[in-house]
Design an enzyme around this catalytic site. Structure first.
Site, short mmCIF file in Angstrom:
data_model
loop_
_atom_site.label_atom_id
_atom_site.label_comp_id
_atom_site.label_asym_id
_atom_site.label_seq_id
_atom_site.Cartn_x
_atom_site.Cartn_y
_atom_site.Cartn_z
N HIS A 20 -63.25 40.83 26.15
CA HIS A 20 -63.66 41.74 27.21
C HIS A 20 -62.57 41.82 28.29
O HIS A 20 -61.78 40.88 28.45
CB HIS A 20 -64.97 41.25 27.86
N LYS A 67 -53.50 30.02 20.57
CA LYS A 67 -52.19 30.57 20.21
C LYS A 67 -51.97 30.42 18.71
O LYS A 67 -52.56 29.54 18.07
CB LYS A 67 -51.08 29.86 20.98
#
Length: 248
Positions: free
Chosen positions: A133, A186
C-alpha cells in the site's frame, strides 16, 4: 473506470483499485476454490491436483487414469504438493515448479506474479506478499484508495523455514535457505543462508550442485559417498539459530 486498464496496472505493479466489481469477484472465486481444496478430506491425489489447479485457474487436462490407485498417484509425482489449508487472493498469479512442497497455512497475496521454483520446500505458516500500500495515508484512503504490488520470486532448490514472511519485490536465489521466523525484505543471492528480522546473510552454501550450469545433483553414487559426502551440515533452527551437526 476502465476495468481492463485497472487490471493491467495491477499486473504491472502500478497503483490500481482493488475493490472494483471484477476484482472482488476474482478474489471470491479464489476463496471458494481454496475452501473446496482445504475441505477435500481424504481423497486421491488426482482429485487434490484437480482442485488445486482450479485455484490457479489451470485448465490443462489431467493424464488418463492408470490401472491402479497406486500407479495413478505416481502420475502426479511432479505436481506441487500443498498441505491444506492454503489461502490465495487470486490464484491465477501464482506459478509453482515441479516437485514443490508447501506446508500448511501458506498465504499468497498474489496481487502480482509469485513464482516458486522446482524442488523448493516451504515450511508451515509461510506468507508470500506481492501486494502493498502507499505510505501516505492521503493516497491510501482505506478501501477506496489505490494499492500496488511487486513480483515475488523464489528460485529452484530453495528451503524456506516455517513462519517466514517474504515481502513484495523480493527474489530468493536458487538453492538458498531462509531460517525459520525470518522476514525477507531484500533479495537473496543464489546458494545463501539468511535469517532474522530483517533477514541477513549468515553464510554461503557449499554445494555439490554446479551453480554455473544449474545441473541437478543426482545423489550419491556407489562408494563416492564415503569420499565425497560432507562430514557436517548446517541446520536452520526454529529460533533462527544455525549450528553445525554431524551429517547422518
Amino acid at each position: 473506470m476502465d476495468l481492463a486498464a485497472n487490471r493491467e496496472r495491477m499486473r504491472r505493479g502500478e497503483l490500481y483499485h482493488a475493490f472494483t466489481p471484477d476484482l472482488i469477484a476474482a478474489r471470491a472465486r479464489a476463496k471458494h476454490a481454496c475452501t473446496r481444496y482445504n475441505n477435500a478430506g481424504d481423497v486421491p491425489r488426482r482429485r487434490l491436483t484437480e482442485l488445486f489447479r482450479d485455484i490457479l485457474g489451470d485448465d490443462s487436462p489431467l493424464p488418463p487414469p492408470a490401472a491402479t490407485p497406486e500407479d495413478d498417484d505416481k502420475l502426479f509425482d511432479d505436481d506441487p504438493w500443498i498441505e491444506p489449508p492454503v489461502a490465495m487472493d487470486y490464484g491465477v498469479n501464482i506459478k509453482l515448479g515441479k516437485n514443490v512442497f508447501i506446508n500448511f497455512h501458506a498465504v499468497f497475496l498474489d496481487t502480482c506474479l509469485i513464482t516458486v521454483g522446482s524442488r523448493t520446500l516451504v515450511g508451515p505458516n509461510v506468507s508470500f506478499y506481492s501486494g502493498t500500500h502507499p505510505l501516505d495515508p492521503v493516497i491510501r484512503q482505506g478501501t477506496r484508495g489505490p494499492e500496488l504490488g511487486k513480483e515475488v520470486h523464489v528460485g529452484e532448490d530453495c528451503w524456506i523455514g516455517g513462519n517466514v514472511v517474504i515481502l513484495p519485490g523480493v527474489t530468493i536465489g536458487r538453492g538458498s535457505v531462509v531460517g525459520a521466523g525470518s522476514v525477507v525484505t531484500k533479495s537473496v543471492p543464489d546458494f545463501t543462508v539468511v535469517a532474522g528480522n530483517p533477514a541477513k546473510t549468515i553464510r554461503k552454501i557449499e554445494t555439490a550442485m554446479d551453480p554455473a550450469s544449474g545441473i541437478e545433483w543426482d545423489g550419491w553414487v556407489g562408494e563416492s559417498m564415503a569420499t565425497t559426502a560432507p562430514e557436517t551440515e548446517t541446520v536452520i533452527g526454529e529460533q533462527d539459530e544455525t549450528r553445525t551437526v554431524p551429517k547422518s
